[in-house]
Design an enzyme around this catalytic site. Structure first.
Site, PDB file in Angstrom:
ATOM      1  N   HIS A  64     -12.407 -24.722 -15.244  1.00 33.17           N
ATOM      2  CA  HIS A  64     -13.625 -24.854 -15.420  1.00 33.17           C
ATOM      3  C   HIS A  64     -13.954 -25.719 -13.371  1.00 33.17           C
ATOM      4  CE1 HIS A  64     -12.537 -26.074 -19.151  1.00 33.17           C
ATOM      5  NE2 HIS A  64     -13.204 -24.361 -19.551  1.00 33.17           N
ATOM      6  N   GLU A  96     -14.691 -29.096 -13.477  1.00 36.44           N
ATOM      7  CA  GLU A  96     -13.968 -29.867 -12.704  1.00 36.44           C
ATOM      8  C   GLU A  96     -12.595 -30.168 -11.858  1.00 36.44           C
ATOM      9  OE1 GLU A  96     -11.710 -29.126 -15.991  1.00 36.44           O
ATOM     10  OE2 GLU A  96     -12.361 -29.251 -17.556  1.00 36.44           O
ATOM     11  N   HIS A 132      -6.354 -29.745 -15.895  1.00 39.67           N
ATOM     12  CA  HIS A 132      -7.891 -30.332 -15.907  1.00 39.67           C
ATOM     13  C   HIS A 132      -8.828 -31.181 -15.434  1.00 39.67           C
ATOM     14  CE1 HIS A 132      -8.980 -26.568 -19.049  1.00 39.67           C
ATOM     15  NE2 HIS A 132      -7.521 -25.808 -18.738  1.00 39.67           N
ATOM     16  N   GLU A 181      -4.629 -33.687 -18.497  1.00 42.62           N
ATOM     17  CA  GLU A 181      -6.194 -33.459 -17.755  1.00 42.62           C
ATOM     18  C   GLU A 181      -6.665 -35.496 -17.199  1.00 42.62           C
ATOM     19  OE1 GLU A 181      -9.087 -32.673 -19.783  1.00 42.62           O
ATOM     20  OE2 GLU A 181      -8.046 -31.657 -20.674  1.00 42.62           O
TER      21      GLU A 181
END
Length: 1149
Positions: free
Chosen positions: A807, A810, A904, A989
């Site tokens: 992504h 990010e 991420h 994350e």
């Protein structure tokens, strides 16, 4: 009581009692009170009342008692309770119930406030249906409600009157749930009325309770304003391979007849149950699906495992260390050239068939190997061509037409334009010298002004000008970048000493920060080969110059009380008055000829990773910013990165990013955007710093330009006070990390390692849609010797695969990956141990095209690549297709990775945490009927999270979860776990904000902390090695430092925002106001019977006084309780007669 049929019994009693010709209110009133209290807790009371015939009966009782305040109030509370059912509310409305109740609401009075409030609450309850709202709008009751509120607000002084004002606001909230209600509210001056009244409320503490519902109502009713765009689709369009035409603009026109509100849909979506998304099919959780491609295609990936075939001949000759280093460093570029030349794809300009791709830069969009497979079949991906891509041999070279247009469009040369053009490579020497002369003359003017004001500020400005002069003089000494081939680029990368050192070299030596693993000239050379949709010709200064973490930690920004309310007032004022409103476009990505006013800020975003589509100057120091949607799409707007200049120092500028899409953000919880100042960087402080005050994130009144329904936008607003006049600054959502930075970083790392100890191999996984090579890196330890034992140990090392940046928005994932790469290439004993224990396969950037073009979520195919893993398309999702192919290959040769982790970033939660996969935990959480006692599952998936919890200050073990959701079945984590059988398959994350635990509690994470997290993740891999105790001896575990107190993983980290982000919610409840308390207040005066028609009662009293006195003694002896009540009724009548007040005048006045 409800479960035992209590509601039905009360309804039956009501019907039986109320149907009599002369109801006994001595029994009926307590019955109505009890029914209201019980029915308030029965979700089906409305349907039950309708079936029993009690709804219309209660309405008739109300009609007959409009002059009896206490009886009317009891009936109104029951009607309010019955209206919880839509059908019952419609039934009452169709029988003129709204009219009856509306006429019971008087202008301001101090009498019978309980009955008046009950009427307003019942009226609001009936407005839960569209049909009733339409009736109210058609009869003009919206205007009446506004006038009533204005009257009550102007005269209200006591708490009971405040409650009535609040109830009137609740009615207005209900009416404006529909578009027709909103239009009526706005047309009748509702926004202006609320704006004026709330200003009064702010001056009185007693009226504070009316401010919040008024602000919410204003926000909701501000007319929908289309974004000032010609199309909602991205300004960047890329034609997909095999598609002859561009994707049409399919935005839907607004449905004028629809009265369905966005608010209702938003509320419906909130009811979605998290557990419904969990996978409960045991076969899908346990059984491995068939591969998505034939096994014959897998041998092509053996080239990506050079460690399995490399002979390490240089280990026998210590004198060849330097030679092996050169060979290692060149192997990557040689392979890249061979691969990309072997898998060319033809590009043509839009509108013409002429090829624009040169042989040295053409790239296969999907193929990962140019050779045919052993069976002689060419992979299908390599046979397809990508068409209609405008290729540029050098993204840093400026075409003559661009320079001419730029000179015509910008007569005034700002500091920003000087700086940007100083980073350009012009096509001709003449053009370079011409630009240099203009720039230097402008800087002379700047410097002369600075010399005239020898103040403390001159110290910060004057060096900047002198440095820039030297910087600009250096441009003419270099060959134009657009005329260089790859050989010249390589010479620049190697810093050939035979060439004289230019001014830019000396400037970098004198003023450039010593940034580890960053070389500006190497970055520029890497950027020259990067392909983009618009053909970027300018470098962003922070990416070129580099960044150092700030010297200290940065705390989360405190939220100013009621800051969102203040912004809402400013937005309402903008709607109500045009004084001071400019509304002028000052930047448009699609219009380079736009003239910018001399006194406004200047914006620019046409560089790698940049995202800003349009800037509108709203007021003198306020700007609306519109972000560009992801390429080929009309959504995913969140990431921003742009340049701003021409500012005035010490003046607060407000920026409103008005087309954000996420429903909440960490900007509401202490997060700040980041800023980079060029002047600060040239003075030795090249930092991205967190900045901004008065930050909040909330739903706004903007809508798509083409009127697509059910599209909600949010505003991120923040205020920045710049330190320097006419500085050049860059603002970004988070710390930018470009694709060119990755390429340059990998080359620096490759040069930094000792090839005798570290096997570092950079290769090309495949070409992207735009023709950018996707790098894959192999890192492991070289064998001690070429003996059979050492080579056997190397060939049998388990694999670790790490991926990131699928992504583009990010960017924190890239900084974590940077920390991982640098640690694995370092001389740290733990890094050496890890290299000796594992073979690392790293794909640092799975979505290079998205990163280059500044998208937030998707690739150029407008798809989220992390939802393509089940069956990736080899042409449209080449990086995912070939990453999965590499995993299939490793699995087929018995080298399934021991650990897989996809890096991420998380925009809504704090800390760093892992998502994993577990069959048992998924079934437990979903409440599945499957008996999990007999299921056997290796608990090893928790080993790394537990280790990280001890090692990494930013990591939160309790924020991790291991659930397999249906909506994430096509993500890397789930597919690698399910199809490859990798037990430890994770998504890492990292927060965009900071931590709420441990030593970093209350601090925002910077690049230092993110890179540290990448290093700590490597440390955690020690837990899956055999010699754990020996390896742990290298790491200091201080249990007292890491004080982790995180939240439950099944909930969001954050509590509800202190101010409502959404405005679709119902009117906020008034403290201490509920139905039970209202009923209790009414029954407290039950001993006082209301007056009726006083004249009739007076006559009856006189005529019957004698008879009553004769019967009283006997009645008292037989029925003492009735005697007491009769006495109370007579007392009430006498009291009312003395007061000579009419209920009719009280209620209807």
């Amino acid at each position: 009581m409800i479960s035992k049929g209590g509601s039905e019994a009360l309804l039956t009693a009501l019907v039986n009692t109320g149907r009599s010709f002369s109801p006994n209110y001595t029994l009926l009133l307590p019955l109505l009170h009890l029914l209201a209290k019980v029915g308030h807790r029965d979700r089906r009371i409305g349907v039950k009342a309708e079936d029993a015939g009690a709804a219309l009966l209660t309405l008739n009782l109300l009609r007959h008692n409009v002059k009896h305040a206490r009886r009317a109030a009891a009936c109104l509370w029951v009607i309010q309770v019955f209206s919880s059912s839509v059908s019952t509310a419609n039934l009452i409305g169709a029988n003129h119930g709204l009219d009856v109740i509306y006429h019971l609401i008087p202008q301001y009075t101090t009498k019978h406030l309980h009955a008046i409030k009950a009427a307003i609450d019942a009226f609001a309850a009936l407005l839960c249906t569209k049909a009733n709202v339409c009736l109210v709008v058609s009869k003009g009751y919206v205007s009446g409600l506004l006038r009533l509120y204005e009257d009550w607000h102007a005269k209200a002084t006591q708490h009971a009157a405040m409650a009535i004002c609040h109830s009137l606001l609740r009615c207005l909230h209900k009416v404006t749930h529909s578009n027709a209600g909103k239009q009526a509210f706005v047309s009748q001056g509702g926004i202006r009325l609320l704006y004026v009244t709330t200003q009064t409320c702010l001056l009185s503490k007693g009226l504070e309770s009316l401010v919040e519902p008024s602000v919410q109502l204003m926000r909701k009713c501000l007319p929908k304003t289309p974004l000032p765009l010609t199309s909602d689709r991205s300004a960047y369009t890329f034609l997909m391979p095999g598609r002859p035409h561009a994707v049409p603009d399919i935005d839907v026109e607004p449905d004028e007849n629809s009265e369905e509100s966005d608010d209702e849909e938003a509320e419906d979506n909130k009811d979605a149950d998290f557990d419904d998304d969990l996978e409960t099919d045991l076969s899908k959780l346990r059984l491995r699906p068939d591969p998505d491609r034939p096994k014959e295609l897998l041998p092509q990936y053996n080239r990506l495992c050079p460690e399995l075939s490399h002979d390490f001949q240089d280990l026998d000759l210590s004198s060849e260390t330097e030679e092996s280093s050169t060979a290692s460093s060149s192997s990557s570029s040689d392979e890249e050239a061979a691969l990309l030349n072997g898998l060319r794809f033809h590009s043509s300009r839009r509108g013409g068939g002429r090829s624009a791709a040169s042989s040295d830069s053409s790239t296969s969009p999907s193929g990962s190997h140019s050779e045919t497979d052993p069976e002689g079949h060419t992979p299908a991906a390599a046979q397809l061509e990508a068409r209609d891509f405008h290729s540029h041999s050098s993204i840093l070279s400026t075409s003559p037409s661009f320079r001419t247009k730029d000179r015509e469009a910008r007569q005034e040369q700002s500091f920003a334009s000087l700086l940007r053009r100083s980073l350009l490579g012009a096509n001709t020497k003449t053009a370079q010298l011409e630009t240099q002369a203009v720039l230097l003359s402008s800087l002379e003017g700047l410097e002369s002004r600075e010399n005239r004001t020898r103040t403390s500020t001159a110290l910060s400005v004057k060096p900047c000008c002198s440095q820039m002069r030297g910087f600009l003089k250096g441009i003419g000494d270099e060959a134009p970048l657009g005329q260089r081939g790859e050989d010249e680029d390589d010479e620049e990368e190697d810093a050939d000493k035979s060439h004289h050192r230019t001014m830019i070299d000396r400037l970098l030596e004198r003023h450039g920060a010593c940034i580890l693993h960053h070389e500006p000239k190497l970055y520029r050379a890497a950027a020259a080969k990067t392909k983009s949709i618009p053909g970027f010709s300018i470098l962003a200064f922070p990416d070129f110059w580099g960044h150092l973490p700030p010297p200290g930690h940065e705390s989360m920004a405190p939220r100013k009380p009621n800051i969102q309310r203040q912004k809402a007032f400013e937005d309402a004022q903008r709607f109500l008055t045009t004084d001071g409103i400019i509304n002028q476009v000052v930047f448009d990505l699609e219009d380079s000829s736009l003239q910018c006013p001399s006194d406004s800020l200047r914006f620019f975003s046409k560089f790698e990773c940049g995202n800003l589509r349009k800037a509108v100057q709203v007021r003198r120091y306020e700007y609306d910013l519109i972000l560009n949607a992801d390429a080929n799409s009309s959504q995913h707007t969140q990431w921003f990165y742009f340049e701003v200049s021409n500012m005035v120092a010490d003046v607060p500028y407000r920026f409103n990013v008005i087309n954000c899409e996420k429903s909440n953000s960490q900007f509401n919880y202490g997060m700040q955007p980041v800023l980079y100042s060029v002047r600060e960087a040239l003075e030795g402080r090249p930092h991205w710093v967190r900045t901004g005050t008065e930050i909040c994130y909330f739903r706004n009144h903007f809508c798509p330009a083409r009127g697509r329904r059910r599209m909600t936008f949010y505003t991120l607003t923040f205020t920045i006070t710049f330190k320097h006049n006419e500085d050049v600054c860059y603002l970004a959502y988070h710390y930018p990390y470009t694709y060119s930075a990755l390429k340059a970083h990998l080359k620096v790392l490759q040069k930094s390692v000792d090839p005798a100890k570290v096997f570092f191999q950079q290769q090309v996984l495949c070409g992207t849609l735009a023709g950018n090579p996707c790098p894959v890196v192999t890192i492991t330890a070289c064998p001690a010797s070429r003996s059979w034992i050492d080579m056997h140990q190397l060939r049998n090392r388990p694999y670790i695969m790490l991926t990131g940046r699928v992504h583009p928005g990010e960017s924190n994932a890239s900084w974590v990956m940077k920390g991982t790469l640098e640690f694995l290439c370092s001389s740290d004993p733990v890094a050496q141990s890890l290299r000796e224990a594992f073979v690392f396969k790293l794909i640092p950037m799975l979505n290079p095209d998205g990163v280059v073009n500044g998208t937030n979520r998707c690739d150029l195919n407008s798809e989220d690549l992390n939802r393509q893993w089940c069956k990736p398309d080899p042409v449209l999702s080449p990086t995912i297709y070939h990453t999965k192919g590499l995993l299939y290959y490793l699995n087929s040769v018995g080298r399934t990775p021991l650990v897989f982790c996809d890096y991420h970033g998380h925009s809504r939660k704090k800390n760093v945490f892992l998502y994993g996969c577990s069959v048992k935990e998924t079934l437990w959480q979903s409440g599945s009927a499957v008996n999990t006692v007999g299921l056997k599952e290796d608990p090893g998936y928790r080993t790394i999270p537990k280790t990280l919890d001890r090692l990494a200050p930013a990591f939160s073990f309790n924020s991790c979860n291991y659930l397999v959701e249906k909506s994430r079945s096509a993500t890397a984590r789930v597919v690698v776990w399910r199809e490859m059988g990798v037990l430890r398959s994770y998504t890492l994350e990292s927060t965009h904000n900071g931590c709420d635990q441990g030593i970093y509690k209350g601090l925002q994470t910077g690049t230092r902390e993110l890179q540290e997290m990448g290093m700590k993740f490597c440390h955690s891999l020690l837990s899956v090695t055999k010699d754990v105790k020996g390896l742990y001896s290298h790491i200091d575990l201080d249990h007292n430092v890491l004080d982790h107190k995180s939240h439950n993983c099944f909930e969001d980290d954050e509590p509800p925002c202190v101010e409502e982000i959404e405005y679709s919610a119902d009117c906020p409840a008034l403290a201490g106001a509920d139905l039970d308390s209202d009923i209790n207040g009414n029954t407290a005066s039950a001993d006082e019977e209301e007056e009726g028609d006083e004249g009739c009662r007076e006559v009856k009293h006189r005529r019957g006084s004698v008879g009553q006195s004769q019967q009283s003694s006997a009645k008292g002896r037989l029925f003492p309780h009735l005697m007491r009540q009769a006495s109370a009724e007579m007392l009430g009548e006498k009291r009312n007669a003395c007061n000579a007040v009419s209920v009719n005048r009280q209620v209807m006045s």
